[in-house]
Scaffold this motif. Sequence first.
Motif, short mmCIF file in Angstrom:
data_model
loop_
_atom_site.label_atom_id
_atom_site.label_comp_id
_atom_site.label_asym_id
_atom_site.label_seq_id
_atom_site.Cartn_x
_atom_site.Cartn_y
_atom_site.Cartn_z
N ALA A 57 6.49 22.88 1.24
CA ALA A 57 5.70 21.72 1.66
C ALA A 57 5.24 20.99 0.40
N ARG A 58 5.23 19.67 0.50
CA ARG A 58 4.81 18.88 -0.66
C ARG A 58 4.12 17.61 -0.17
N THR A 59 3.33 17.04 -1.05
CA THR A 59 2.66 15.77 -0.77
C THR A 59 3.30 14.72 -1.65
N GLN A 60 3.61 13.57 -1.06
CA GLN A 60 4.22 12.50 -1.85
C GLN A 60 3.67 11.16 -1.40
N LEU A 61 3.76 10.18 -2.29
CA LEU A 61 3.34 8.82 -1.95
C LEU A 61 4.46 8.12 -1.19
N CYS A 62 4.07 7.42 -0.15
CA CYS A 62 5.04 6.74 0.72
C CYS A 62 4.59 5.29 0.88
N PRO A 63 5.49 4.32 0.66
CA PRO A 63 5.10 2.92 0.88
C PRO A 63 4.89 2.65 2.36
N VAL A 64 3.86 1.90 2.67
CA VAL A 64 3.56 1.55 4.07
C VAL A 64 3.23 0.07 4.17
N ALA A 87 -0.60 9.33 12.67
CA ALA A 87 -1.30 8.16 12.13
C ALA A 87 -1.23 6.96 13.09
N GLU A 88 -1.01 7.22 14.37
CA GLU A 88 -0.90 6.15 15.36
C GLU A 88 -2.17 5.29 15.38
N GLU A 89 -3.32 5.92 15.33
CA GLU A 89 -4.57 5.17 15.34
C GLU A 89 -4.67 4.27 14.10
N ASP A 90 -4.20 4.75 12.95
CA ASP A 90 -4.19 3.94 11.73
C ASP A 90 -3.34 2.69 11.93
N GLY A 138 9.40 17.10 11.74
CA GLY A 138 8.69 16.38 12.78
C GLY A 138 7.19 16.55 12.70
N ASN A 139 6.72 17.44 11.86
CA ASN A 139 5.28 17.66 11.71
C ASN A 139 4.76 17.15 10.38
N SER A 140 5.57 16.44 9.61
CA SER A 140 5.08 15.81 8.39
C SER A 140 3.99 14.84 8.80
N THR A 141 2.96 14.67 7.95
CA THR A 141 1.79 13.95 8.42
C THR A 141 0.97 13.33 7.29
N LEU A 142 0.20 12.30 7.63
CA LEU A 142 -0.79 11.73 6.73
C LEU A 142 -2.10 12.51 6.82
N HIS A 143 -2.21 13.37 7.81
CA HIS A 143 -3.44 14.11 8.06
C HIS A 143 -3.16 15.61 8.10
N PRO A 144 -2.87 16.22 6.94
CA PRO A 144 -2.47 17.64 6.94
C PRO A 144 -3.55 18.61 7.39
N LYS A 145 -4.82 18.30 7.14
CA LYS A 145 -5.88 19.24 7.56
C LYS A 145 -5.91 19.38 9.08
N GLU A 146 -5.79 18.24 9.77
CA GLU A 146 -5.78 18.29 11.24
C GLU A 146 -4.54 19.04 11.74
N LYS A 168 0.84 -1.18 0.00
CA LYS A 168 0.00 0.00 0.00
C LYS A 168 0.88 1.23 0.00
N ARG A 169 0.38 2.28 -0.59
CA ARG A 169 1.06 3.57 -0.57
C ARG A 169 0.06 4.60 -0.07
N MET A 170 0.55 5.50 0.76
CA MET A 170 -0.31 6.55 1.28
C MET A 170 0.33 7.90 1.01
N GLU A 171 -0.49 8.92 0.91
CA GLU A 171 0.02 10.27 0.71
C GLU A 171 0.43 10.87 2.05
N ILE A 172 1.65 11.39 2.09
CA ILE A 172 2.13 12.09 3.28
C ILE A 172 2.48 13.51 2.87
N THR A 173 2.10 14.47 3.70
CA THR A 173 2.49 15.85 3.47
C THR A 173 3.77 16.10 4.25
N VAL A 174 4.79 16.50 3.53
CA VAL A 174 6.12 16.71 4.10
C VAL A 174 6.37 18.21 4.22
N TYR A 175 6.75 18.65 5.41
CA TYR A 175 7.13 20.04 5.66
C TYR A 175 8.64 20.06 5.89
#
Length: 117
Positions: A68-75, A100-103, A39-47, A27-34
Amino acid sequence: PPPPLKNKKKKKKRKGGGGDGTKARRKRMEITVYPNMTGNSTLHPKEKEECLISKMGPLKRACYTACARTQLCPVITLSEVIRRLDLKRIDLVKIDVEGAEEDVLRSIESKDDWGKI
């Protein structure tokens, strides 16, 4: 991202997969990288923007969000890590996956995996 874990055992084809009925697959998920606040890069940028970035002044916000950019990350799931490493018991799980701890916890596929933790 870290390199994929190596599995020394022969791979078995698995039917089904996750406890949510999804098939096991890469699976690949989008992560927003700052880059200016990694340390604040996240799968949930709106939050992240609601709780942190929106409270910054305009100059600080511009500095931290520059490039800041969004990229696909293998998970992979925690259950897949357990399978690949053939773990029988886990004494401590430290999860730091930038919001994404809950994920990660929801990705634990079976009662057997939960029993190892």
